[in-house]
Design a protein around this motif. Structure first.
Motif, short mmCIF file in Angstrom:
data_model
loop_
_atom_site.label_atom_id
_atom_site.label_comp_id
_atom_site.label_asym_id
_atom_site.label_seq_id
_atom_site.Cartn_x
_atom_site.Cartn_y
_atom_site.Cartn_z
N GLY A 97 1.00 -1.15 0.38
CA GLY A 97 0.32 -0.32 -0.38
C GLY A 97 0.82 1.49 -0.01
N ALA A 98 0.32 2.14 -0.31
CA ALA A 98 1.00 3.63 -0.64
C ALA A 98 1.37 4.20 1.25
CB ALA A 98 0.41 4.68 -1.47
N VAL A 99 2.17 4.84 1.40
CA VAL A 99 2.42 5.04 2.84
C VAL A 99 2.66 6.76 2.70
CG1 VAL A 99 3.65 4.58 4.19
CG2 VAL A 99 3.39 3.00 3.17
N THR A 100 1.87 8.05 3.50
CA THR A 100 2.20 8.93 4.06
C THR A 100 2.33 9.08 4.26
OG1 THR A 100 0.84 9.47 2.03
CG2 THR A 100 0.70 10.93 2.87
N GLY A 101 3.17 10.62 5.69
CA GLY A 101 3.58 10.81 6.32
C GLY A 101 4.29 11.95 6.15
N SER A 102 4.59 12.64 7.75
CA SER A 102 6.12 13.53 8.14
C SER A 102 7.69 13.46 8.27
CB SER A 102 5.39 14.84 8.11
OG SER A 102 5.33 14.19 10.35
N ASP A 103 7.47 12.23 9.28
CA ASP A 103 8.85 11.46 9.01
C ASP A 103 9.18 10.18 9.85
OD1 ASP A 103 11.47 12.39 10.85
OD2 ASP A 103 10.74 12.96 12.38
N ARG A 104 10.16 9.65 9.38
CA ARG A 104 10.28 8.59 9.97
C ARG A 104 9.01 7.91 8.78
NH1 ARG A 104 11.24 9.36 15.91
NH2 ARG A 104 10.73 11.30 15.10
#
Length: 303
Positions: A254-261
């Motif tokens: 799956g696609a993964v979206t975040g900001s840090d690590r």
């Protein structure tokens, strides 16, 4: 050998609101150390109209803060529970089973429903302690704020195995932590031959399969396919893999979206191991972003 004989109570009815008979599904709260089999599929649609004295809506989890923990055996014999409603917005240990300890739950599924709680919230089990869960599933959507999983909220010193899985959406509220498509927190416990396909959305430590895999915990022969969204420590399979934990023979798509690590497989790997794994999903983030791992600190990655 009569000394090894185990007598089971056959459950075929949902039971009445607040039941403690020990003879129906809701009534198991009246005998939490008993041995049960599910003799038929159970439609729990009427639980959407149940209301407790403190304002909670729906089914009262088997093994809860008022009645005690479930310590018996429960075998669904391939049957399941549909249209299950549990809305305990401020509740801990929320699921078809609230807390199980030294117990066995197998061959059962939550076929549909909505499970809402605060912490330790799961489609099947909210909090599993030193227990075995096998060949079980949940299609229910799950919402909470801490230690939330599509199948099990938190697992400590136990095992989930034999094709157990979750497909429902798992959603953490504002500032939620330890959110996973299958298990929110896996602490010194084991997951094997299991998977999750639902989309997962939380704040910190969020994974398509497991949010936090920690303290010698293992994930083997497992995968996740849902999209994963959060802020810090976000992974397509596991958010955190920490302190002698192990991931082996696993993948995420799956696609993964975040900001840090932010990682396609793992958000952060700290003093832990990853072996024979891969990730295929698009990864989007700002700091410490990787197709496989967001950040690796004193950990090993092989094959």
């Amino acid at each position: 050998d009569a000394s090894k004989r185990i007598d089971y109570t056959v459950i075929t009815q949902l039971g009445a609101e607040g039941s403690t008979t020990g003879k129906d599904l809701q009534g198991i709260n009246g005998d939490l150390s008993g041995n049960y089999v599910l003799g038929a599929d159970i439609n729990a649609d009427e639980t959407k109209n149940w209301l407790t004295e403190n304002g909670d809506i729906g089914f009262n989890p088997i093994g809860n803060d008022f009645d005690g923990v479930f310590t018996g055996r429960f075998d669904g014999l391939g049957h399941g529970v549909s249209n299950l409603t549990i809305n305990q917005e401020w509740g801990y240990n929320v699921g078809l089973f609230g807390t199980i300890q030294d117990a066995v739950v197998r061959n059962v599924g939550v076929q549909s429903g909505s499970i809402i709680g605060d912490s330790f919230v799961g489609g099947l089990v909210g909090n599993s302690i030193n227990s075995l869960i096998e060949n079980s599933f949940s299609h229910a959507d799950v919402h909470g704020y801490g230690t939330i999983g599509g199948l099990v909220g938190g697992q400590y010193e136990g095992s989930i195995t034999r094709d157990s899985y979750a497909t429902g959406a798992v959603t953490g509220g504002e500032n939620s932590m330890y959110v996973g498509g299958l298990v929110g927190g896996n602490d010194n416990a084991h997951i094997e031959n299991s998977y999750a396909t639902g989309n997962v959305d939380g704040s910190e430590v969020v994974g398509g399969l497991v949010g936090d895999n920690n303290h010698g915990a293992t994930v083997k022969n497992a995968y996740a396919t849902g999209t994963v969204t959060g802020t810090k420590n976000i992974g397509g399979l596991v958010g955190n893999n920490y302190y002698d934990a192990q991931i082996k023979n696993a993948y995420a798509t799956g696609a993964v979206t975040g900001s840090d690590r932010v990682g396609g497989l793992v958000g952060e790997n700290l003093a832990a191991s990853i072996e024979n794994t891969y990730a295929l999903g698009k990864v989007t983030g700002t700091t410490a972003v990787g197709g496989l791992l967001g950040k690796n600190v004193q950990g090993t990655v092989t094959n």
